[in-house]
Scaffold this motif. Structure first.
Motif, PDB file in Angstrom:
ATOM      1  N   HIS A  49      -2.804 -47.088   2.358  1.00 30.17           N
ATOM      2  CA  HIS A  49      -1.506 -46.535   2.744  1.00 30.17           C
ATOM      3  C   HIS A  49      -1.460 -46.294   4.258  1.00 30.17           C
ATOM      4  O   HIS A  49      -0.456 -46.603   4.905  1.00 30.17           O
ATOM      5  CB  HIS A  49      -1.260 -45.234   1.976  1.00 30.17           C
ATOM      6  N   SER A  50      -2.527 -45.774   4.810  1.00 29.40           N
ATOM      7  CA  SER A  50      -2.525 -45.487   6.252  1.00 29.40           C
ATOM      8  C   SER A  50      -2.384 -46.767   7.073  1.00 29.40           C
ATOM      9  O   SER A  50      -1.689 -46.775   8.097  1.00 29.40           O
ATOM     10  CB  SER A  50      -3.781 -44.714   6.662  1.00 29.40           C
ATOM     11  N   VAL A  89       0.872 -42.790  -7.657  1.00 29.61           N
ATOM     12  CA  VAL A  89       1.223 -41.653  -6.805  1.00 29.61           C
ATOM     13  C   VAL A  89       1.227 -40.360  -7.596  1.00 29.61           C
ATOM     14  O   VAL A  89       1.435 -40.345  -8.809  1.00 29.61           O
ATOM     15  CB  VAL A  89       2.594 -41.839  -6.107  1.00 29.61           C
ATOM     16  N   LYS A  92       3.713 -35.104  -5.198  1.00 32.34           N
ATOM     17  CA  LYS A  92       4.426 -35.068  -3.922  1.00 32.34           C
ATOM     18  C   LYS A  92       4.547 -36.456  -3.303  1.00 32.34           C
ATOM     19  O   LYS A  92       4.638 -36.596  -2.092  1.00 32.34           O
ATOM     20  CB  LYS A  92       3.742 -34.103  -2.972  1.00 32.34           C
ATOM     21  N   GLU A  94       2.398 -38.725  -2.936  1.00 26.33           N
ATOM     22  CA  GLU A  94       1.249 -39.191  -2.163  1.00 26.33           C
ATOM     23  C   GLU A  94       0.461 -40.232  -2.967  1.00 26.33           C
ATOM     24  O   GLU A  94       0.224 -40.050  -4.156  1.00 26.33           O
ATOM     25  CB  GLU A  94       0.333 -38.027  -1.775  1.00 26.33           C
ATOM     26  N   PRO A  95       0.083 -41.335  -2.308  1.00 29.19           N
ATOM     27  CA  PRO A  95      -0.754 -42.322  -2.997  1.00 29.19           C
ATOM     28  C   PRO A  95      -2.086 -41.694  -3.417  1.00 29.19           C
ATOM     29  O   PRO A  95      -2.718 -40.972  -2.634  1.00 29.19           O
ATOM     30  CB  PRO A  95      -0.955 -43.414  -1.944  1.00 29.19           C
ATOM     31  N   ALA A 163       4.394 -47.834  -1.583  1.00 31.03           N
ATOM     32  CA  ALA A 163       4.551 -46.439  -1.186  1.00 31.03           C
ATOM     33  C   ALA A 163       5.582 -46.263  -0.082  1.00 31.03           C
ATOM     34  O   ALA A 163       5.926 -45.148   0.261  1.00 31.03           O
ATOM     35  CB  ALA A 163       3.213 -45.859  -0.761  1.00 31.03           C
ATOM     36  N   PHE A 167       7.489 -42.905   0.906  1.00 27.08           N
ATOM     37  CA  PHE A 167       7.466 -42.428   2.286  1.00 27.08           C
ATOM     38  C   PHE A 167       8.884 -42.165   2.785  1.00 27.08           C
ATOM     39  O   PHE A 167       9.166 -41.127   3.370  1.00 27.08           O
ATOM     40  CB  PHE A 167       6.767 -43.466   3.168  1.00 27.08           C
ATOM     41  N   ALA A 170      10.440 -39.154   0.825  1.00 28.80           N
ATOM     42  CA  ALA A 170       9.712 -37.882   0.872  1.00 28.80           C
ATOM     43  C   ALA A 170      10.489 -36.792   1.608  1.00 28.80           C
ATOM     44  O   ALA A 170      10.418 -35.623   1.247  1.00 28.80           O
ATOM     45  CB  ALA A 170       8.339 -38.069   1.507  1.00 28.80           C
ATOM     46  N   THR A 175       9.727 -33.755  -5.101  1.00 31.28           N
ATOM     47  CA  THR A 175       8.814 -34.324  -6.087  1.00 31.28           C
ATOM     48  C   THR A 175       9.317 -35.684  -6.538  1.00 31.28           C
ATOM     49  O   THR A 175      10.490 -36.023  -6.351  1.00 31.28           O
ATOM     50  CB  THR A 175       8.703 -33.427  -7.343  1.00 31.28           C
TER      51      THR A 175
END
Length: 194
Positions: A49-50, A89, A92, A94-95, A163, A167, A170, A175
C-alpha cells in the motif's frame, strides 16, 4: 471549465492525466512501483500500500506540473484499477496485508475448490467463465488469505479491488460499513443473501 485527474493503477505503475473539459488532456505523469516476488514461490506476487500511495502522489504531482496548473483547480479524481487485485481491509479502511496482484496464483487450490463446489451445486455462473474459476480472481484470493492469516481474520471487514478507493473515501467515512451504506445501499442486501 472543469479540471479532472484521471488515475490508472496498473501492474507496475500508476498513470495520472489532467483533463480540462474544454481543452482536453493538459498533462500526464507516470510513477512505478515494484511487485514483490519470491524466488522460492513463483506463484507469489504482491504489492504494498505504501508503494502505491507514494507512486500516486508522484504521478499526480508530475501530471499537475506537466499541465502547468494549480493542483487546487482539480475538481474531481477518476480512479481505475485492475479488478483482480485483492486488498483485505480492516474497520478503518486500512489494508491488513500487501495487495494480492492479478498474477498471484497462490490461490490455485481455492480456485479448484470453488470450481468443484460450483459444479456440485450446478451453479450456472461457472459455465459463463469457461467452466473453471481462476486463481487470478477475487474470491479464490480472499479465501486463500483467510486460510493463511488466521491471526488477522478477526480484523477483516471486507476486501477491496484496490485500496485507492479506501484512501479516497477515508476522509468522508469513519468506517467501511458507513462507506458501504452511503456509497452502495444495495450492498447490505447482498450481504444478507450470502
Amino acid at each position: 471549465m472543469s479540471v479532472v485527474a484521471g488515475i490508472d493503477f496498473g501492474t507496475l505503475s500508476v498513470r495520472a492525466s489532467i483533463f480540462d473539459s474544454q481543452r482536453g488532456r493538459l498533462g500526464s505523469g507516470i510513477a512505478p512501483y515494484p511487485p514483490h516476488r519470491k524466488r522460492e514461490d513463483p506463484d507469489y506476487a504482491t504489492q504494498s500500500h505504501s508503494d502505491h500511495m507514494r507512486a500516486l502522489l508522484e504521478a499526480v504531482m508530475l501530471a499537475i506540473a506537466s499541465a502547468g496548473i494549480d493542483g487546487r483547480t482539480v475538481a474531481a479524481i477518476a480512479p481505475d484499477t485492475t479488478g483482480s487485485s485483492v486488498v483485505p481491509v480492516g474497520e478503518k479502511l486500512e489494508p491488513l496485508d500487501d495487495y494480492y496482484l492479478w498474477c498471484d496464483h497462490r490461490a490455485w487450490r481455492e480456485a479448484e475448490l470453488i470450481t468443484r463446489t460450483a459444479e456440485e451445486m450446478d451453479v450456472e455462473a461457472i459455465r459463463w467463465c469457461g467452466g473453471r474459476y481462476s486463481s487470478e480472481w477475487g474470491f479464490s484470493k480472499l479465501l486463500h488469505w483467510l486460510r493463511n492469516h488466521p491471526e488477522k481474520r478477526e480484523k477483516l471487514v471486507t476486501a477491496l479491488g484496490s485500496a485507492i478507493f479506501a484512501f479516497l473515501a477515508a476522509g468522508a467515512f469513519k468506517t467501511i460499513l458507513e462507506a458501504q451504506d452511503n456509497l452502495c445501499p444495495q450492498y447490505q442486501t447482498l450481504i444478507h443473501l450470502c
